[in-house]
Design a protein around this motif. Structure first.
Motif, mmCIF file in Angstrom:
data_model
loop_
_atom_site.group_PDB
_atom_site.id
_atom_site.type_symbol
_atom_site.label_atom_id
_atom_site.label_comp_id
_atom_site.label_asym_id
_atom_site.label_seq_id
_atom_site.Cartn_x
_atom_site.Cartn_y
_atom_site.Cartn_z
ATOM 1 N N THR A 147 42.895 46.020 42.613
ATOM 2 C CA THR A 147 41.782 46.689 41.927
ATOM 3 C C THR A 147 41.920 46.486 40.415
ATOM 4 O OG1 THR A 147 43.101 48.668 41.737
ATOM 5 C CG2 THR A 147 41.677 48.506 43.688
ATOM 6 N N ALA A 148 40.885 46.901 39.693
ATOM 7 C CA ALA A 148 40.937 46.799 38.227
ATOM 8 C C ALA A 148 42.090 47.655 37.683
ATOM 9 C CB ALA A 148 39.610 47.260 37.633
ATOM 10 N N GLU A 149 42.275 48.859 38.267
ATOM 11 C CA GLU A 149 43.344 49.748 37.791
ATOM 12 C C GLU A 149 44.711 49.109 38.022
ATOM 13 O OE1 GLU A 149 40.946 50.882 40.124
ATOM 14 O OE2 GLU A 149 39.759 51.415 38.370
ATOM 15 N N GLU A 152 45.193 46.293 35.520
ATOM 16 C CA GLU A 152 45.381 46.844 34.171
ATOM 17 C C GLU A 152 46.836 47.266 33.954
ATOM 18 O OE1 GLU A 152 42.065 48.587 32.151
ATOM 19 O OE2 GLU A 152 43.319 47.229 30.995
ATOM 20 N N ARG A 158 43.932 42.592 28.236
ATOM 21 C CA ARG A 158 42.817 42.093 29.058
ATOM 22 C C ARG A 158 42.374 40.706 28.612
ATOM 23 N NH1 ARG A 158 38.306 46.917 29.748
ATOM 24 N NH2 ARG A 158 39.512 48.246 31.146
ATOM 25 N N SER A 173 34.996 41.125 44.168
ATOM 26 C CA SER A 173 35.540 42.269 43.455
ATOM 27 C C SER A 173 36.157 41.835 42.115
ATOM 28 C CB SER A 173 36.548 42.958 44.382
ATOM 29 O OG SER A 173 37.523 43.588 43.658
ATOM 30 N N HIS A 176 33.426 40.638 39.497
ATOM 31 C CA HIS A 176 32.619 41.709 38.904
ATOM 32 C C HIS A 176 33.445 42.639 38.021
ATOM 33 C CE1 HIS A 176 28.753 40.625 40.615
ATOM 34 N NE2 HIS A 176 29.456 40.130 41.606
ATOM 35 N N GLU A 177 34.721 42.849 38.370
ATOM 36 C CA GLU A 177 35.576 43.657 37.491
ATOM 37 C C GLU A 177 35.791 42.942 36.150
ATOM 38 O OE1 GLU A 177 36.233 46.630 37.859
ATOM 39 O OE2 GLU A 177 35.895 46.936 40.000
ATOM 40 N N LYS A 180 32.785 43.288 34.059
ATOM 41 C CA LYS A 180 32.714 44.638 33.462
ATOM 42 C C LYS A 180 33.638 44.752 32.259
ATOM 43 C CE LYS A 180 32.079 47.218 37.644
ATOM 44 N NZ LYS A 180 32.858 48.059 38.559
ATOM 45 N N TRP A 181 34.780 44.079 32.326
ATOM 46 C CA TRP A 181 35.722 44.101 31.207
ATOM 47 C C TRP A 181 35.209 43.267 30.025
ATOM 48 C CZ3 TRP A 181 41.354 43.218 33.486
ATOM 49 C CH2 TRP A 181 41.742 44.380 34.168
#
Ligand SMILES: Cc1cc2nc3c(=O)[nH]c(=O)nc-3n(C[C@H](O)[C@H](O)[C@H](O)COP(=O)(O)OP(=O)(O)OC[C@H]3O[C@@H](n4cnc5c(N)ncnc54)[C@H](O)[C@@H]3O)c2cc1C
Length: 203
Positions: A147-149, A152, A158, A173, A176-177, A180-181
């Motif tokens: 996941t993005a979390e 991270e 990033r 996934s 798209h993450e 978004k970043w």
């Protein structure tokens, strides 16, 4: 005709592919035709008719960026990532490289030993494994999805160059993450084992 990514680094006296045996997805359906043929019937010394290598998913080692290199793979999507990783380690011995490999579990994880060995040999490489079906957590092994979390927590910044490859839900996934970043397209490189439109269309 099937596509198989080159999984060794460029410049070798051979080309290497690494093929996952595709089992039937459910009872009373056929197994994958070509992957099983390659595993069961093709022997060293056989001659196969193949097309020349092509594609855009490779590391351009003439681009000397300082940004970290983030290599994300799921399942058999590790094959082109292996090639990129081997090129990167040779071309950029000082550049920070992060590998994340998502798989069902340790038993079906290709290249684990090789990646572990590379991480032991190269101080600039960190490798993490993410198991969706469970496993024994350790320093570089955890259970869950990428996941993005999760990402991270591993990244020093990033602002990195991202290379990713895997099945559709993983690709959608990650893509798209990263959008978004605000990661620019020039820093996102991917190989989709299917048509690119499917990735861009998916929300
Ligand atoms: C750019 C690219 C790079 C790739 N790189 C690699 C790589 O490096 N390594 C790798 O292993 N693969 C790679 N692939 C995937 C590879 O090309 C093949 O798609 C894969 O090996 C499956 O081919 P197959 O002939 O074995 O399966 P197919 O015969 O094409 O079947 C595909 C799946 O459908 C199932 N199936 C077949 N018939 C039916 C039916 N009637 N009903 C329900 N299910 C059915 C099969 O069991 C199988 O799981 C790549 C794909 C692309 C596009």
């Amino acid at each position: 005709m099937r596509n198989y990514s080159l999984s060794d680094m460029p410049g070798q006296p051979h080309f290497r592919i690494s093929v996952k045996r595709e089992m039937p997805p459910e009872a009373n359906t056929p197994q994958g035709y070509v992957s099983n043929l390659l595993h069961d019937a093709v022997e060293p010394g056989h001659t196969l008719q193949i097309a020349p290598p092509c594609g855009e998913f490779f590391l351009d080692v003439t681009e000397k960026h300082e940004r970290p290199l983030v290599l994300l793979a799921a399942g058999v999507g590790i094959t082109p990532i292996m090639s990129i990783l081997l090129s990167a380690l040779e071309a950029f011995p000082k550049r920070e490289i992060l590998v994340v490999h998502a798989v069902l579990n340790e038993d079906v994880q290709p290249f684990r030993k090789t990646v572990n060995e590379l991480a032991r040999q190269h101080a600039n490489l960190r490798a993490y494994y993410r198991y969706s079906e469970g496993g024994s957590p350790s320093d570089n092994v955890s259970v869950g999805f990428v996941t993005a979390e999760y990402l991270e927590g591993l990244l020093s910044s990033r602002d990195a160059d991202y290379y990713f490859c895997g099945p559709q839900p993983f690709m959608v996934s990650i893509y798209h993450e990263l959008l978004k970043w605000g990661i620019p397209a020039s820093q996102m490189h991917f190989e989709f084992f299917g048509p690119r439109q499917e990735l861009e269309r998916a929300a």
